[in-house]
Design an enzyme around this catalytic site. Sequence first.
Site, PDB file in Angstrom:
ATOM      1  N   ALA A   1       0.246  -7.094   6.801  1.00 41.19           N
ATOM      2  CA  ALA A   1      -0.514  -6.964   5.879  1.00 41.19           C
ATOM      3  C   ALA A   1      -0.603  -5.770   5.172  1.00 41.19           C
ATOM      4  O   ALA A   1      -0.968  -4.865   5.321  1.00 41.19           O
ATOM      5  CB  ALA A   1      -2.102  -7.265   6.303  1.00 41.19           C
ATOM      6  N   ALA A   2       0.480  -5.655   3.952  1.00 41.36           N
ATOM      7  CA  ALA A   2       1.093  -4.673   3.653  1.00 41.36           C
ATOM      8  C   ALA A   2       0.416  -3.780   2.422  1.00 41.36           C
ATOM      9  O   ALA A   2       0.580  -2.734   2.207  1.00 41.36           O
ATOM     10  CB  ALA A   2       2.672  -4.803   3.260  1.00 41.36           C
ATOM     11  N   ALA A   3      -0.131  -4.856   1.496  1.00 43.84           N
ATOM     12  CA  ALA A   3      -0.679  -4.000   0.296  1.00 43.84           C
ATOM     13  C   ALA A   3      -1.853  -3.409   0.562  1.00 43.84           C
ATOM     14  O   ALA A   3      -2.289  -3.296   1.717  1.00 43.84           O
ATOM     15  CB  ALA A   3      -1.364  -5.224  -0.731  1.00 43.84           C
TER      16      ALA A   3
ATOM     17  N   GLY B   1       0.717  -0.998   0.098  1.00 37.87           N
ATOM     18  CA  GLY B   1       1.830  -0.391   0.310  1.00 37.87           C
ATOM     19  C   GLY B   1       2.032   1.237   0.625  1.00 37.87           C
ATOM     20  O   GLY B   1       2.975   1.603   1.068  1.00 37.87           O
TER      21      GLY B   1
ATOM     22  N   LYS C   1       1.341   2.396   3.936  1.00 41.87           N
ATOM     23  CA  LYS C   1       1.872   2.384   5.197  1.00 41.87           C
ATOM     24  C   LYS C   1       3.506   1.828   5.141  1.00 41.87           C
ATOM     25  O   LYS C   1       4.215   2.172   5.702  1.00 41.87           O
ATOM     26  CB  LYS C   1       1.231   1.262   6.072  1.00 41.87           C
ATOM     27  CG  LYS C   1      -0.020   2.029   6.250  1.00 41.87           C
ATOM     28  CD  LYS C   1      -0.891   0.918   7.373  1.00 41.87           C
ATOM     29  CE  LYS C   1      -2.367   1.212   7.310  1.00 41.87           C
ATOM     30  NZ  LYS C   1      -2.968   0.897   6.195  1.00 41.87           N
TER      31      LYS C   1
ATOM     32  N   ASP D   1       2.085  -9.757   2.373  1.00 42.05           N
ATOM     33  CA  ASP D   1       0.673  -9.665   2.124  1.00 42.05           C
ATOM     34  C   ASP D   1       0.360 -11.239   1.345  1.00 42.05           C
ATOM     35  O   ASP D   1       0.975 -11.883   0.693  1.00 42.05           O
ATOM     36  CB  ASP D   1       0.383  -8.667   0.915  1.00 42.05           C
ATOM     37  CG  ASP D   1      -1.044  -8.322   1.062  1.00 42.05           C
ATOM     38  OD1 ASP D   1      -1.417  -7.396   1.929  1.00 42.05           O
ATOM     39  OD2 ASP D   1      -1.919  -8.824   0.402  1.00 42.05           O
TER      40      ASP D   1
ATOM     41  N   ASP E   1      -2.103  -4.362  10.459  1.00 43.58           N
ATOM     42  CA  ASP E   1      -3.122  -3.624   9.875  1.00 43.58           C
ATOM     43  C   ASP E   1      -4.112  -4.550   9.568  1.00 43.58           C
ATOM     44  O   ASP E   1      -4.160  -5.070   8.386  1.00 43.58           O
ATOM     45  CB  ASP E   1      -3.076  -2.533   9.067  1.00 43.58           C
ATOM     46  CG  ASP E   1      -4.006  -1.764   8.709  1.00 43.58           C
ATOM     47  OD1 ASP E   1      -4.895  -1.644   9.440  1.00 43.58           O
ATOM     48  OD2 ASP E   1      -4.149  -1.323   7.357  1.00 43.58           O
TER      49      ASP E   1
ATOM     50  N   CYS F   1      -9.622  -0.856  10.191  1.00 41.75           N
ATOM     51  CA  CYS F   1     -10.312   0.466   9.768  1.00 41.75           C
ATOM     52  C   CYS F   1     -11.916   0.094  10.256  1.00 41.75           C
ATOM     53  O   CYS F   1     -12.614   0.115   9.507  1.00 41.75           O
ATOM     54  CB  CYS F   1     -10.373   0.466   8.103  1.00 41.75           C
ATOM     55  SG  CYS F   1     -10.313  -0.945   7.521  1.00 41.75           S
TER      56      CYS F   1
END
Lengths: 181, 610
Positions: free
Chosen positions: B374-376, B378, B380, B398, B442, B499
């Site tokens: 889940a990259a967006a 970006g 990380k 993503d 994430d 988070c």
Amino acid sequence: MRPLTDQETSRLFEKLASYMGRNITHLIDRPDDPHVFRLQRDRVYYVRESIAKLATSVARDKLLSVGTCLGKFTKKTGKFKLHITALDHIAPHAKYKVWVKSNGEMPYLYGNHVVKAHVGRMSEDTPEHQGVLVYAMNDTPLGFGVTARSTAEVRRLDPTAITVFRQADAGEYLREEDTLF
Amino acid sequence: MGPSRARSHQGPPEPLHESKFSGSKKRKGGANDSRGSKRKKDLPTAPAAKKSKSKFQDSKPAPKAAKAKKSATPKPSKEVENAKKSLFEDSEEDEVIDDKLELESDDDDEVEKAQKLGDDFLAGGDSDSEIYDSDDENAPRPVFSDDEDESDAEEKLTAANIAGLSRKLDMQKAIEEAEAAAELAESQMQTNIAEDKPRILGDAGAEDGATAMAPPDITLLRTRIADTIRVLEDFKNLHEDGRSRAEYTAQLIKDVCEYYGYSPFMAEKLYQLFSPAEAFSFFEANEKQRPLVIRTNTLKTARRELAQALINRGVTLEPVGKWSKVGLQVFESSVPLGATPEYLAGHYILQAASSFLPVMALAPQLNERILDMAAAPGGKTTYISALMKNTGCVFANDPSRDRARGLIGNIHRLGVKNTVVCNYDAREFPKVIGGFDRVLLDAPCSGTGVISKDPSVKTNKDEKDFMVLPHLQKQLLLCAIDSVDHASKTGGYIVYSTCSVTVEENEGVVDYALRKRPNVKLVETGLTFGTPGFTSFRGKKFDEKLKWTRRFYPHMYNVDGFFVAKFKKVGPTPQAKATPSEVNATDGGGEAAGGGGEAGDGDESEFRGF
């Protein structure tokens, strides 16, 4: 995702060569670390060969980007348009360069052409209508453009005259975020 | 509200100190404080010596007062006389005082008394000025307030009163020494104080109705929250007879809802994670902004150069902490940090300190193949690539095409060249491509760790969210595990992060994965700070190894609330289990998964529809 056709390749190289001259071989011919050009939708990507191979397992409609995007072919005329994202690959091999003073950085990054007053330095014997890379005085590449006059003529210009026509600048990362990617 | 925390330090230890609670409580306690200052002002203009004396009384720390009350303790001889005196007063008060308001007026009387009493009263006679404040005050701060006192006294030093003052200082010193000795005993003895019980709970239901009608008084509410917490911290001695802990807790949660604007469900959920005092500081921290942090892009520049360049542009910054070599904390900036030439040239990215942590835990190595599920936007992904120096390959996935735009922008701006950006539901992953050396998940989450960024979390989450989200997270984590190559020479690791601070989304998910996939084990995250994860929570027992996971809280480290767990895959997933059918069977919706942990920029909405 597919390799480029001959026609596409020649159009792409023509464009790249206008900024890099013969240095274009540094991009094409890298025996130690082979890179390839790939077309995905209308975009051209420049990427390490090993990564391109891995990317083949991603379906075409799910693949959004691979490696670095150099630019795109326009829909109607099929011309190649270089994007600011290509800057990273072009800048180290640029043939002609223009440095802008710090007071000229922001105007340029907001999409304006470079005026004579903002030019801090310029490669000697740059011809007219030549593709150039635009740098800040601390050698950070900011974008690229085309000279309006040759170096010799620029010396005689008045301060407000345009020296370099802007083609792409780093400010597009913000201004064009919706259309660029 | 207190001052923003944007300027205070981030990162490790600055351990959670009791003084923090007492400090904030005092600040907002209103009544006590204003009382103190009022007294100062009310004093008639007196000779200098006397003035300083009265200041003394105000700022003297509580321990003395507390000590004075104990008749039973053996006392250093010097003090006995004074102690007796104040003891006498105390007992007087016992009869009179029941309520805070009365107390105040009483105190004022005492000031006058004190003035009359003169020098020797000063020694022990600081009376009850602070006694009604929490007992927390005792331990940590005497040094601090004493310092103040001394300088105060010295200021007024003149030839006329020098003898008296020096005598006073001597006396004070002696007393302080005695105090230090007695302090330890006191903290235990103090519990004997009977008259110190605050009256918090209303009489009955009737009064509740009445208070509900009246507009809430913020100061009062605050004081009551502080008082309730004090009672809950020392319930045995401070509670009113006939009142149960549950009643106090209910009152506290109700007050918290009203004061901070949480829904009762969320307030209770978060409250359960902490001790009462800690919960209070957690709620407080959620009201304050986290510091602005930027991460140096080591692909293009070095932190020192970047810092210099930004300082030249009028930015005040400093390294984020010893734990990171690339983070810079920004205190003040005269230019917009998202539009400087350095930003556009990709020398840095705006990235919360907390989202450095999962990447540091992942510890990517050169030439590996890595998946970010889940990259967006970006932060990380580009950090991973920077650590790998653009070698190997990073798959950045993503599920949201819109968010992926920002991701691609950041990748290009930062000069990252080794990524493949794709747009799958992350749950499809081992099928698309597997055999990764490391996987970072994430996960999309409720965002309870980033309430300061997105306060809507306070109210828009309900019980259903805390069933649906963990369900999705479990599916994703199993997919992440299945995507890893256990035989990888350098890797074979999975990092799971959210988070969020709730147990369901963190320990619950990790524990589930451990049970479903016997071929993975938890390993240490390698992060130098953070609190260990829960190994048991409200009757639920989790795997022992969950102590190796790390939790990060806004009130402890001044980073966003965060959770990080690191797995090592030791064997292949048994073929029968390769498809996560056990979760799919109960899977309600086929919504996009893996919206990215950066909750607070709107990805929750994607999952609300479950």
